[in-house]
Design a protein around this motif. Structure first.
Motif, PDB file in Angstrom:
ATOM      1  N   ASN A 161       0.615  -1.375  -0.046  1.00 56.05           N
ATOM      2  CA  ASN A 161       0.109   0.228   0.122  1.00 56.05           C
ATOM      3  C   ASN A 161       0.686   1.194   0.047  1.00 56.05           C
ATOM      4  O   ASN A 161       0.450   2.194   0.730  1.00 56.05           O
ATOM      5  CB  ASN A 161      -0.934  -0.002   1.483  1.00 56.05           C
ATOM      6  N   GLY A 162       1.721   1.516  -1.305  1.00 51.80           N
ATOM      7  CA  GLY A 162       3.177   2.437  -0.525  1.00 51.80           C
ATOM      8  C   GLY A 162       4.468   2.324   0.118  1.00 51.80           C
ATOM      9  O   GLY A 162       4.779   3.171  -0.431  1.00 51.80           O
ATOM     10  N   VAL A 163       3.825   1.396   1.121  1.00 51.01           N
ATOM     11  CA  VAL A 163       5.214   1.177   1.710  1.00 51.01           C
ATOM     12  C   VAL A 163       6.312   0.483   1.004  1.00 51.01           C
ATOM     13  O   VAL A 163       5.873  -0.739   0.912  1.00 51.01           O
ATOM     14  CB  VAL A 163       4.888   0.880   3.004  1.00 51.01           C
ATOM     15  N   ARG A 164       7.218   1.102   0.468  1.00 47.94           N
ATOM     16  CA  ARG A 164       7.756  -0.027   0.096  1.00 47.94           C
ATOM     17  C   ARG A 164       9.350  -0.355   1.011  1.00 47.94           C
ATOM     18  O   ARG A 164       9.976   0.576   2.047  1.00 47.94           O
ATOM     19  CB  ARG A 164       9.070   0.416  -1.164  1.00 47.94           C
ATOM     20  N   ALA A 165      10.022  -2.010   0.884  1.00 47.39           N
ATOM     21  CA  ALA A 165      11.231  -2.200   1.253  1.00 47.39           C
ATOM     22  C   ALA A 165      12.088  -2.877   0.148  1.00 47.39           C
ATOM     23  O   ALA A 165      11.297  -3.573  -0.760  1.00 47.39           O
ATOM     24  CB  ALA A 165      10.414  -3.415   2.435  1.00 47.39           C
ATOM     25  N   LEU A 166      13.189  -3.277   0.553  1.00 49.37           N
ATOM     26  CA  LEU A 166      13.968  -4.681  -0.282  1.00 49.37           C
ATOM     27  C   LEU A 166      13.660  -5.323   0.126  1.00 49.37           C
ATOM     28  O   LEU A 166      13.634  -6.145   0.896  1.00 49.37           O
ATOM     29  CB  LEU A 166      16.030  -3.158   0.364  1.00 49.37           C
ATOM     30  N   ILE A 167      13.572  -6.569  -1.208  1.00 45.20           N
ATOM     31  CA  ILE A 167      13.911  -8.228  -0.755  1.00 45.20           C
ATOM     32  C   ILE A 167      15.165  -8.864  -1.640  1.00 45.20           C
ATOM     33  O   ILE A 167      15.525  -8.166  -2.795  1.00 45.20           O
ATOM     34  CB  ILE A 167      12.748  -9.072  -1.092  1.00 45.20           C
ATOM     35  N   ALA A 168      15.456  -9.995  -0.331  1.00 46.50           N
ATOM     36  CA  ALA A 168      16.250 -10.500  -1.510  1.00 46.50           C
ATOM     37  C   ALA A 168      16.275 -12.160  -1.074  1.00 46.50           C
ATOM     38  O   ALA A 168      16.260 -12.366   0.195  1.00 46.50           O
ATOM     39  CB  ALA A 168      18.200 -10.066  -0.853  1.00 46.50           C
ATOM     40  N   GLY A 169      16.907 -12.864  -2.033  1.00 45.73           N
ATOM     41  CA  GLY A 169      16.506 -14.606  -1.646  1.00 45.73           C
ATOM     42  C   GLY A 169      17.449 -15.311  -2.364  1.00 45.73           C
ATOM     43  O   GLY A 169      17.154 -15.260  -3.653  1.00 45.73           O
ATOM     44  N   ASP A 170      16.720 -16.340  -2.305  1.00 42.47           N
ATOM     45  CA  ASP A 170      16.632 -17.488  -3.696  1.00 42.47           C
ATOM     46  C   ASP A 170      15.455 -18.441  -3.476  1.00 42.47           C
ATOM     47  O   ASP A 170      14.845 -18.648  -2.464  1.00 42.47           O
ATOM     48  CB  ASP A 170      18.621 -18.224  -3.374  1.00 42.47           C
ATOM     49  N   VAL A 171      15.843 -19.183  -4.643  1.00 42.23           N
ATOM     50  CA  VAL A 171      14.759 -20.941  -4.763  1.00 42.23           C
ATOM     51  C   VAL A 171      15.681 -21.803  -4.967  1.00 42.23           C
ATOM     52  O   VAL A 171      16.777 -21.431  -5.415  1.00 42.23           O
ATOM     53  CB  VAL A 171      13.589 -21.020  -6.077  1.00 42.23           C
ATOM     54  N   ASP A 172      15.985 -22.623  -4.265  1.00 40.48           N
ATOM     55  CA  ASP A 172      16.962 -24.420  -3.893  1.00 40.48           C
ATOM     56  C   ASP A 172      16.412 -25.022  -4.277  1.00 40.48           C
ATOM     57  O   ASP A 172      15.454 -25.451  -2.869  1.00 40.48           O
ATOM     58  CB  ASP A 172      17.869 -23.560  -3.537  1.00 40.48           C
ATOM     59  N   GLY A 173      16.219 -25.856  -5.349  1.00 39.51           N
ATOM     60  CA  GLY A 173      15.492 -27.752  -4.779  1.00 39.51           C
ATOM     61  C   GLY A 173      13.867 -27.360  -4.249  1.00 39.51           C
ATOM     62  O   GLY A 173      13.282 -28.095  -3.444  1.00 39.51           O
ATOM     63  N   GLY A 174      13.236 -26.357  -4.756  1.00 38.41           N
ATOM     64  CA  GLY A 174      11.849 -25.672  -4.571  1.00 38.41           C
ATOM     65  C   GLY A 174      11.582 -24.981  -3.074  1.00 38.41           C
ATOM     66  O   GLY A 174      10.772 -25.072  -2.883  1.00 38.41           O
ATOM     67  N   GLU A 175      12.931 -25.066  -2.265  1.00 38.92           N
ATOM     68  CA  GLU A 175      12.741 -24.605  -0.834  1.00 38.92           C
ATOM     69  C   GLU A 175      13.044 -23.104  -1.325  1.00 38.92           C
ATOM     70  O   GLU A 175      14.116 -22.360  -1.954  1.00 38.92           O
ATOM     71  CB  GLU A 175      13.837 -24.740  -0.306  1.00 38.92           C
ATOM     72  N   PHE A 176      12.061 -21.805  -1.103  1.00 39.13           N
ATOM     73  CA  PHE A 176      12.583 -20.366  -1.208  1.00 39.13           C
ATOM     74  C   PHE A 176      12.277 -19.903  -0.085  1.00 39.13           C
ATOM     75  O   PHE A 176      11.591 -20.411   0.967  1.00 39.13           O
ATOM     76  CB  PHE A 176      11.020 -20.057  -1.788  1.00 39.13           C
ATOM     77  N   THR A 177      13.178 -18.959   0.062  1.00 37.49           N
ATOM     78  CA  THR A 177      14.458 -18.097   1.450  1.00 37.49           C
ATOM     79  C   THR A 177      14.322 -16.638   0.705  1.00 37.49           C
ATOM     80  O   THR A 177      14.753 -16.025  -0.183  1.00 37.49           O
ATOM     81  CB  THR A 177      15.550 -18.635   1.593  1.00 37.49           C
ATOM     82  N   LEU A 178      13.277 -15.776   1.525  1.00 40.79           N
ATOM     83  CA  LEU A 178      13.498 -14.851   1.480  1.00 40.79           C
ATOM     84  C   LEU A 178      13.386 -13.612   1.845  1.00 40.79           C
ATOM     85  O   LEU A 178      13.028 -13.938   3.310  1.00 40.79           O
ATOM     86  CB  LEU A 178      12.572 -14.277   0.500  1.00 40.79           C
ATOM     87  N   GLU A 179      14.791 -12.843   2.274  1.00 41.27           N
ATOM     88  CA  GLU A 179      14.434 -11.584   3.126  1.00 41.27           C
ATOM     89  C   GLU A 179      13.686 -10.269   2.845  1.00 41.27           C
ATOM     90  O   GLU A 179      14.171  -9.643   1.804  1.00 41.27           O
ATOM     91  CB  GLU A 179      15.806 -11.977   4.012  1.00 41.27           C
ATOM     92  N   GLU A 180      13.738  -9.271   3.640  1.00 45.08           N
ATOM     93  CA  GLU A 180      12.928  -8.341   3.541  1.00 45.08           C
ATOM     94  C   GLU A 180      13.532  -7.591   4.472  1.00 45.08           C
ATOM     95  O   GLU A 180      13.905  -7.874   5.965  1.00 45.08           O
ATOM     96  CB  GLU A 180      11.117  -8.776   4.136  1.00 45.08           C
ATOM     97  N   SER A 181      13.889  -6.288   4.407  1.00 43.69           N
ATOM     98  CA  SER A 181      14.217  -4.784   4.725  1.00 43.69           C
ATOM     99  C   SER A 181      14.260  -3.838   4.583  1.00 43.69           C
ATOM    100  O   SER A 181      14.366  -3.031   4.098  1.00 43.69           O
ATOM    101  CB  SER A 181      16.287  -4.802   4.503  1.00 43.69           C
ATOM    102  N   ASP A 182      13.544  -3.352   6.007  1.00 43.56           N
ATOM    103  CA  ASP A 182      13.117  -2.009   5.807  1.00 43.56           C
ATOM    104  C   ASP A 182      13.338  -0.890   5.433  1.00 43.56           C
ATOM    105  O   ASP A 182      12.754   0.574   4.849  1.00 43.56           O
ATOM    106  CB  ASP A 182      11.847  -1.286   6.646  1.00 43.56           C
ATOM    107  N   ASP A 183      15.066  -1.104   5.966  1.00 40.80           N
ATOM    108  CA  ASP A 183      16.046   0.508   5.795  1.00 40.80           C
ATOM    109  C   ASP A 183      16.909   0.114   4.744  1.00 40.80           C
ATOM    110  O   ASP A 183      17.749   0.958   5.190  1.00 40.80           O
ATOM    111  CB  ASP A 183      16.144   0.402   7.700  1.00 40.80           C
ATOM    112  N   GLY A 184      17.217  -1.373   4.578  1.00 36.21           N
ATOM    113  CA  GLY A 184      17.864  -1.500   3.737  1.00 36.21           C
ATOM    114  C   GLY A 184      19.451  -2.218   4.078  1.00 36.21           C
ATOM    115  O   GLY A 184      20.487  -2.551   3.674  1.00 36.21           O
ATOM    116  N   VAL A 185      19.347  -2.040   5.888  1.00 36.09           N
ATOM    117  CA  VAL A 185      20.164  -2.688   6.320  1.00 36.09           C
ATOM    118  C   VAL A 185      20.317  -4.207   7.244  1.00 36.09           C
ATOM    119  O   VAL A 185      20.804  -5.121   7.185  1.00 36.09           O
ATOM    120  CB  VAL A 185      20.855  -1.361   7.357  1.00 36.09           C
ATOM    121  N   HIS A 186      19.357  -3.849   8.265  1.00 36.19           N
ATOM    122  CA  HIS A 186      18.371  -4.592   8.763  1.00 36.19           C
ATOM    123  C   HIS A 186      17.878  -6.167   8.021  1.00 36.19           C
ATOM    124  O   HIS A 186      16.666  -5.067   7.012  1.00 36.19           O
ATOM    125  CB  HIS A 186      18.125  -3.990  10.198  1.00 36.19           C
ATOM    126  N   ILE A 187      17.674  -6.736   8.720  1.00 35.52           N
ATOM    127  CA  ILE A 187      16.621  -7.555   8.146  1.00 35.52           C
ATOM    128  C   ILE A 187      15.212  -7.537   9.048  1.00 35.52           C
ATOM    129  O   ILE A 187      15.141  -7.655  10.391  1.00 35.52           O
ATOM    130  CB  ILE A 187      17.227  -9.136   8.243  1.00 35.52           C
TER     131      ILE A 187
END
Length: 150
Positions: free
Chosen positions: A80-106
């Motif tokens: 709803n207009g509030v953005r955050a950064l994300i980074a992650g991967d998928v391996d063997g069907g398993e999905f992992t993602l980290e989200e960061s409101d400030d670009g530094v901390h998870i």
């Protein structure tokens, strides 16, 4: 009665067809519809919609190729207009993602699995917010404009 030459010729022609049919049925995960274990980061690129059980508001995610980490994705999430950064991967069907409101901390983590028979277009799992230490089930679906053409 057919000559032995005709029977051998027909049998020889049938062998390549039989081998081709066998190979195509063994490869049930094609590039247009990968099996969960075949989903790679490239299949995640594009826009996705997330819905959370127990939360009124969903989110839109954009996955792109990660510039520094081969085999990973990065991007942004919009709630709803509030953005955050994300980074992650998928391996063997398993999905992992980290989200960061400030670009530094998870600020949140996503752990899930690619749904069987979804052609890599749906992921289900648990989203955990670091500040509240609560977890919510999520469903992540690739938006139709980005879905592979079949």
């Amino acid at each position: 009665m057919k000559s032995p030459f005709t029977i051998i010729f027909i049998a020889a022609c049938a062998l390549p067809i039989s081998a081709t049919a066998k190979n195509s049925t063994q490869d049930s995960g094609t590039s247009s519809c990968p099996l969960p274990a075949q989903v790679e980061p490239v299949h995640l690129y594009g826009l996705w919609r997330a819905e959370f059980t127990g939360l009124a508001q969903g989110a839109t995610l954009l996955f792109e190729k990660h510039a520094e980490r081969t085999g990973s994705v990065r991007g942004a999430i919009n709630r709803n207009g509030v953005r955050a950064l994300i980074a992650g991967d998928v391996d063997g069907g398993e999905f992992t993602l980290e989200e960061s409101d400030d670009g530094v901390h998870i600020s949140a983590t996503w752990l899930g699995t690619v749904v069987k028979d979804s052609c890599g277009q749906e992921i289900r799992g648990s989203w955990s917010h670091a500040a509240s230490d609560r977890a919510y089930p999520f469903v992540l679906r690739k938006l139709a404009a980005n879905a592979p053409r079949q």
